[in-house]
Write a protein that holds these residues in place. Structure first.
Motif, mmCIF file in Angstrom:
data_model
loop_
_atom_site.group_PDB
_atom_site.id
_atom_site.type_symbol
_atom_site.label_atom_id
_atom_site.label_comp_id
_atom_site.label_asym_id
_atom_site.label_seq_id
_atom_site.Cartn_x
_atom_site.Cartn_y
_atom_site.Cartn_z
ATOM 1 N N LEU A 1 0.937 -1.171 0.127
ATOM 2 C CA LEU A 1 0.052 0.066 0.141
ATOM 3 C C LEU A 1 0.847 1.400 0.046
ATOM 4 O O LEU A 1 0.679 2.191 -0.553
ATOM 5 N N GLU A 2 1.809 1.169 0.611
ATOM 6 C CA GLU A 2 2.874 2.486 0.876
ATOM 7 C C GLU A 2 3.475 2.625 -0.663
ATOM 8 O O GLU A 2 3.843 3.840 -1.030
ATOM 9 N N LEU A 3 3.916 1.428 -1.262
ATOM 10 C CA LEU A 3 4.299 1.718 -2.733
ATOM 11 C C LEU A 3 3.492 2.098 -3.533
ATOM 12 O O LEU A 3 3.573 3.205 -4.444
ATOM 13 N N GLN A 4 2.253 1.899 -3.382
ATOM 14 C CA GLN A 4 1.014 1.999 -4.235
ATOM 15 C C GLN A 4 0.936 3.664 -3.942
ATOM 16 O O GLN A 4 0.461 4.405 -5.345
ATOM 17 N N HIS A 5 1.009 4.073 -3.001
ATOM 18 C CA HIS A 5 0.867 5.493 -2.790
ATOM 19 C C HIS A 5 1.880 6.489 -3.166
ATOM 20 O O HIS A 5 1.811 7.612 -3.652
ATOM 21 N N ARG A 6 2.877 6.030 -3.305
ATOM 22 C CA ARG A 6 4.067 6.447 -3.894
ATOM 23 C C ARG A 6 4.676 6.147 -5.272
ATOM 24 O O ARG A 6 5.672 6.603 -5.716
ATOM 25 N N GLU A 7 3.551 5.669 -5.939
ATOM 26 C CA GLU A 7 3.842 5.193 -7.365
ATOM 27 C C GLU A 7 4.489 6.437 -8.401
ATOM 28 O O GLU A 7 5.331 6.075 -8.950
ATOM 29 N N ILE A 8 3.603 7.274 -8.184
ATOM 30 C CA ILE A 8 3.960 8.566 -9.177
ATOM 31 C C ILE A 8 5.521 9.015 -8.593
ATOM 32 O O ILE A 8 6.221 9.313 -9.599
ATOM 33 N N TYR A 9 5.770 9.251 -7.601
ATOM 34 C CA TYR A 9 7.019 9.537 -6.865
ATOM 35 C C TYR A 9 8.281 8.642 -7.134
ATOM 36 O O TYR A 9 9.190 8.861 -7.856
ATOM 37 N N LEU A 10 8.030 7.381 -7.223
ATOM 38 C CA LEU A 10 9.016 6.207 -7.614
ATOM 39 C C LEU A 10 9.165 6.239 -9.068
ATOM 40 O O LEU A 10 10.289 6.119 -9.371
ATOM 41 N N LEU A 11 7.795 6.463 -10.018
ATOM 42 C CA LEU A 11 8.217 6.585 -11.408
ATOM 43 C C LEU A 11 9.017 7.830 -11.624
ATOM 44 O O LEU A 11 9.741 7.689 -12.534
ATOM 45 N N ASP A 12 8.850 8.701 -11.020
ATOM 46 C CA ASP A 12 9.564 9.865 -11.440
ATOM 47 C C ASP A 12 11.247 9.758 -10.926
ATOM 48 O O ASP A 12 11.969 10.247 -11.876
ATOM 49 N N LYS A 13 11.265 9.337 -9.948
ATOM 50 C CA LYS A 13 12.745 8.967 -9.453
ATOM 51 C C LYS A 13 13.329 8.025 -10.427
ATOM 52 O O LYS A 13 14.659 8.244 -10.710
ATOM 53 N N ILE A 14 12.920 7.001 -10.848
ATOM 54 C CA ILE A 14 13.357 6.212 -11.694
ATOM 55 C C ILE A 14 13.443 6.725 -13.149
ATOM 56 O O ILE A 14 14.715 6.590 -13.670
#
Length: 172
Positions: free
Chosen positions: A86-99
């Motif tokens: 759930l934590e990663l799901q909430h941070r999906e946009i942030y993670l995709l931006d980082k990657i």
């Protein structure tokens, strides 16, 4: 104006049994590898550098799949059982931006998160060094905080000052 060097390479084979490794290897490699093929290796090997130590402590990239129909890549990430998915799901946009900022273009389009019951959380490496200050620095901080009535606030501000002074000394 520069003149091009006229180098003539003979098509005639000098040794009939041997063939140049480059003549075999280079055409194979040109067709086999594309710059996009190295995304999976980079993501897996440099995961902590890309997403940071907090997220990498509870997540592991497994693979990157490319869909040729949509021309999109999906990264498969494993997390331990619990609220981590759930934590990663909430941070999906942030993670995709980082990657994607790591690669400089939109290399990954979606996250696919799965839970692994056998996976454990890694400890985050933190360095909590006690600041080393000279007596003059300690006296300066005590003078600055002398007019503060609250003991708790005074202690917090002194610790903050110690950290600021010690970090400035480390950087110089």
């Amino acid at each position: 104006m520069k003149k091009k060097a006229n180098i003539k390479i003979s098509d005639e084979r000098h040794c009939k049994e041997l063939e140049s490794l480059g003549s075999i290897f280079i055409p194979i490699m040109n067709g086999a590898f594309d710059a996009k093929d190295f995304i999976e290796a980079d993501v897996i090997l440099k995961w902590e550098d890309i997403v940071g130590s907090e997220i990498s402590s509870f997540s592991t990239p497994v693979k990157v799949k490319f869909n040729p129909k949509t021309d999109e890549r999906v990264i498969h990430i494993e997390v331990p059982v619990g609220g981590f998915a759930l934590e990663l799901q909430h941070r999906e946009i942030y993670l995709l931006d980082k990657i994607n900022s790591y690669f400089g273009y939109k290399a990954i389009h979606k996250l696919l998160i799965s839970q692994n019951a056998n996976m454990r959380i890694k400890k985050i490496k933190t360095s909590k060094k006690k600041p080393i200050l000279e007596e003059s620095d300690k006296n300066y901080l005590l003078e600055l905080s002398d007019g503060i009535n609250s003991d708790e606030l005074k202690e917090i501000l002194i610790k903050l000052g110690e950290n600021v002074i010690s970090s400035k000394k480390e950087n110089t």
